[in-house]
Design a protein around this motif. Structure first.
Motif, PDB file in Angstrom:
ATOM      1  N   ALA A 149       0.803  -1.225   0.000  1.00  0.00           N
ATOM      2  CA  ALA A 149       0.000   0.000   0.000  1.00  0.00           C
ATOM      3  C   ALA A 149       0.837   1.278   0.000  1.00  0.00           C
ATOM      4  N   PRO A 150       1.967   1.364   0.749  1.00  0.00           N
ATOM      5  CA  PRO A 150       2.756   2.602   0.716  1.00  0.00           C
ATOM      6  C   PRO A 150       3.298   2.935  -0.675  1.00  0.00           C
ATOM      7  N   ASP A 151       3.685   1.903  -1.433  1.00  0.00           N
ATOM      8  CA  ASP A 151       4.192   2.166  -2.784  1.00  0.00           C
ATOM      9  C   ASP A 151       3.067   2.603  -3.709  1.00  0.00           C
ATOM     10  N   ILE A 152       1.882   2.022  -3.552  1.00  0.00           N
ATOM     11  CA  ILE A 152       0.728   2.456  -4.347  1.00  0.00           C
ATOM     12  C   ILE A 152       0.402   3.910  -4.027  1.00  0.00           C
ATOM     13  N   ALA A 153       0.461   4.258  -2.732  1.00  0.00           N
ATOM     14  CA  ALA A 153       0.195   5.638  -2.334  1.00  0.00           C
ATOM     15  C   ALA A 153       1.217   6.591  -2.947  1.00  0.00           C
ATOM     16  N   ALA A 154       2.482   6.162  -2.986  1.00  0.00           N
ATOM     17  CA  ALA A 154       3.523   7.006  -3.574  1.00  0.00           C
ATOM     18  C   ALA A 154       3.297   7.186  -5.069  1.00  0.00           C
ATOM     19  N   LEU A 155       2.932   6.114  -5.767  1.00  0.00           N
ATOM     20  CA  LEU A 155       2.693   6.210  -7.203  1.00  0.00           C
ATOM     21  C   LEU A 155       1.502   7.117  -7.502  1.00  0.00           C
TER      22      LEU A 155
ATOM     23  N   LEU B 293      18.336  14.129  -0.645  1.00  0.00           N
ATOM     24  CA  LEU B 293      17.479  13.996  -1.817  1.00  0.00           C
ATOM     25  C   LEU B 293      16.109  13.482  -1.390  1.00  0.00           C
ATOM     26  N   TYR B 294      15.075  14.027  -1.998  1.00  0.00           N
ATOM     27  CA  TYR B 294      13.719  13.569  -1.724  1.00  0.00           C
ATOM     28  C   TYR B 294      12.822  14.011  -2.872  1.00  0.00           C
ATOM     29  N   VAL B 295      11.694  13.327  -3.000  1.00  0.00           N
ATOM     30  CA  VAL B 295      10.705  13.645  -4.029  1.00  0.00           C
ATOM     31  C   VAL B 295       9.596  14.471  -3.391  1.00  0.00           C
ATOM     32  N   VAL B 296       9.274  15.584  -4.011  1.00  0.00           N
ATOM     33  CA  VAL B 296       8.172  16.432  -3.559  1.00  0.00           C
ATOM     34  C   VAL B 296       7.040  16.321  -4.585  1.00  0.00           C
ATOM     35  N   THR B 297       5.845  15.976  -4.122  1.00  0.00           N
ATOM     36  CA  THR B 297       4.698  15.846  -5.014  1.00  0.00           C
ATOM     37  C   THR B 297       3.862  17.114  -4.994  1.00  0.00           C
ATOM     38  N   ALA B 298       2.955  17.213  -5.946  1.00  0.00           N
ATOM     39  CA  ALA B 298       2.106  18.407  -6.037  1.00  0.00           C
ATOM     40  C   ALA B 298       1.216  18.559  -4.821  1.00  0.00           C
ATOM     41  N   SER B 299       0.912  17.457  -4.148  1.00  0.00           N
ATOM     42  CA  SER B 299       0.073  17.518  -2.949  1.00  0.00           C
ATOM     43  C   SER B 299       0.862  17.928  -1.718  1.00  0.00           C
ATOM     44  N   GLY B 300       2.192  18.048  -1.863  1.00  0.00           N
ATOM     45  CA  GLY B 300       3.025  18.430  -0.731  1.00  0.00           C
ATOM     46  C   GLY B 300       3.660  17.262  -0.009  1.00  0.00           C
ATOM     47  N   ALA B 301       3.308  16.040  -0.397  1.00  0.00           N
ATOM     48  CA  ALA B 301       3.896  14.862   0.245  1.00  0.00           C
ATOM     49  C   ALA B 301       5.352  14.695  -0.190  1.00  0.00           C
ATOM     50  N   ARG B 302       6.164  14.139   0.715  1.00  0.00           N
ATOM     51  CA  ARG B 302       7.566  13.869   0.413  1.00  0.00           C
ATOM     52  C   ARG B 302       7.802  12.369   0.393  1.00  0.00           C
ATOM     53  N   ILE B 303       8.479  11.916  -0.623  1.00  0.00           N
ATOM     54  CA  ILE B 303       8.791  10.501  -0.787  1.00  0.00           C
ATOM     55  C   ILE B 303      10.297  10.330  -0.623  1.00  0.00           C
ATOM     56  N   PRO B 304      10.751   9.443   0.262  1.00  0.00           N
ATOM     57  CA  PRO B 304      12.187   9.263   0.472  1.00  0.00           C
ATOM     58  C   PRO B 304      12.901   8.847  -0.808  1.00  0.00           C
ATOM     59  N   TYR B 305      14.156   9.264  -0.921  1.00  0.00           N
ATOM     60  CA  TYR B 305      14.945   8.926  -2.102  1.00  0.00           C
ATOM     61  C   TYR B 305      15.142   7.421  -2.221  1.00  0.00           C
ATOM     62  N   SER B 306      15.259   6.743  -1.078  1.00  0.00           N
ATOM     63  CA  SER B 306      15.436   5.289  -1.109  1.00  0.00           C
ATOM     64  C   SER B 306      14.226   4.601  -1.734  1.00  0.00           C
TER      65      SER B 306
ATOM     66  N   ALA C 127       5.266  -7.779   5.986  1.00  0.00           N
ATOM     67  CA  ALA C 127       6.322  -7.003   6.626  1.00  0.00           C
ATOM     68  C   ALA C 127       6.608  -5.762   5.811  1.00  0.00           C
ATOM     69  N   PRO C 128       6.776  -4.602   6.464  1.00  0.00           N
ATOM     70  CA  PRO C 128       7.052  -3.370   5.713  1.00  0.00           C
ATOM     71  C   PRO C 128       8.402  -3.430   5.035  1.00  0.00           C
ATOM     72  N   ARG C 129       8.444  -2.907   3.793  1.00  0.00           N
ATOM     73  CA  ARG C 129       9.698  -2.872   3.067  1.00  0.00           C
ATOM     74  C   ARG C 129      10.506  -1.668   3.519  1.00  0.00           C
ATOM     75  N   PRO C 130      11.840  -1.807   3.584  1.00  0.00           N
ATOM     76  CA  PRO C 130      12.670  -0.689   4.055  1.00  0.00           C
ATOM     77  C   PRO C 130      12.466   0.555   3.191  1.00  0.00           C
ATOM     78  N   GLY C 131      12.302   1.702   3.860  1.00  0.00           N
ATOM     79  CA  GLY C 131      12.208   2.970   3.143  1.00  0.00           C
ATOM     80  C   GLY C 131      10.851   3.265   2.566  1.00  0.00           C
ATOM     81  N   THR C 132       9.821   2.482   2.933  1.00  0.00           N
ATOM     82  CA  THR C 132       8.493   2.727   2.365  1.00  0.00           C
ATOM     83  C   THR C 132       7.905   3.988   2.948  1.00  0.00           C
ATOM     84  N   TRP C 133       6.969   4.588   2.192  1.00  0.00           N
ATOM     85  CA  TRP C 133       6.309   5.823   2.610  1.00  0.00           C
ATOM     86  C   TRP C 133       4.809   5.664   2.448  1.00  0.00           C
ATOM     87  N   PRO C 134       3.977   6.018   3.435  1.00  0.00           N
ATOM     88  CA  PRO C 134       4.424   6.486   4.754  1.00  0.00           C
ATOM     89  C   PRO C 134       4.889   5.337   5.624  1.00  0.00           C
ATOM     90  N   ALA C 135       5.614   5.633   6.676  1.00  0.00           N
ATOM     91  CA  ALA C 135       6.154   4.584   7.531  1.00  0.00           C
ATOM     92  C   ALA C 135       5.043   3.885   8.270  1.00  0.00           C
TER      93      ALA C 135
END
Length: 229
Positions: free
Chosen positions: A129-135, A153-166, A215-223
């Motif tokens: 689900a965190p990766d779907i949310a990021a996409l 480094l980080y990704v900034v989306t138009a909604s203001g959310a930040r996605i980790p570089y990892s 199990a959560p994958r390392p670096g997923t967003w949101p935590a």
């Protein structure tokens, strides 16, 4: 129907058939069309279905108007007869248009149904689900940026959310997203979904097995939120 009248999503006879073919609700399918996530075949189906919904709305409008005219609240005179006759003509035209658009929607639906029956399952990763949310956040517009002070480094989306570089790196490795490296990171590198990424977002979600907690994958967003004791 009057041009300024609000357009509501009316139910059609093909709604359940469309949902069965695409594996989504009508609402989600329309959202995917608005975000330009569909291939040409599915986009054509949505456009045809929207036209059918508009025609069905018009039928409902004129039928309600006819019910109002025959409700007994108006005096029975020549003016009422003229309004009833005019409304019946408009209802007939609306129903004829509705039938034509239903035929067009069926024609657009049949290739989608055939593809769902005959094609092998698409090679789409089963993402958490965190990766779907990021996409989904990236579909609204996103850029990879670098903090000049921390060099982070980080990704900034138009909604203001930040996605980790990892997480971005992992999505790139899975060929779900691509970034425009022709631009410097300090200016912002646009990040967009690939065809595989769009397919992953629009793919039907498989039901979760009760009791199975991935199990959560390392670096997923949101935590993931830790369980309380």
């Amino acid at each position: 129907m009057p041009p300024n009248a609000p357009v509501k999503k009316a139910l059609t006879q093909l709604d359940h058939r469309i949902e069965a073919a695409v594996g989504h609700s009508i609402d989600r399918l329309w959202q995917h069309r608005d975000r330009d996530l569909l291939d040409e075949q599915h986009a054509h189906l949505v456009d045809a279905h929207r036209a059918l919904v508009q025609a069905e709305t018009n039928v409902t409008f004129y039928r309600s108007q006819l019910n109002s005219l025959s409700s007994g609240q108006y005096p029975v005179d020549d003016a009422l007869f003229e309004r009833i006759a005019r409304t019946v003509d408009l209802l007939e035209d609306a129903a004829r248009t509705r039938d034509e658009r239903q035929v067009q929607t069926v024609a657009a639906l049949e290739p989608v149904e055939a593809a769902a029956r005959d094609s092998a399952p698409r090679d789409v990763p089963n993402l958490p689900a965190p990766d779907i949310a990021a996409l989904l956040a990236i579909t609204q517009g996103a850029k990879l940026r670098q903090n000049l002070l921390t060099q982070q480094l980080y990704v900034v989306t138009a909604s203001g959310a930040r996605i980790p570089y990892s997480q971005l790196q992992r999505l790139e490795e899975d060929r779900l997203v691509v970034r425009d490296t022709s631009r410097p990171v300090t200016a912002g590198q646009p990040v967009t979904l690939t065809d595989t990424g769009r397919a992953a977002v629009t793919a039907p979600r498989l039901p979760k097995v009760p009791g199975a907690v991935p199990a959560p994958r390392p670096g997923t967003w949101p935590a993931a939120t830790p369980a309380r004791r």
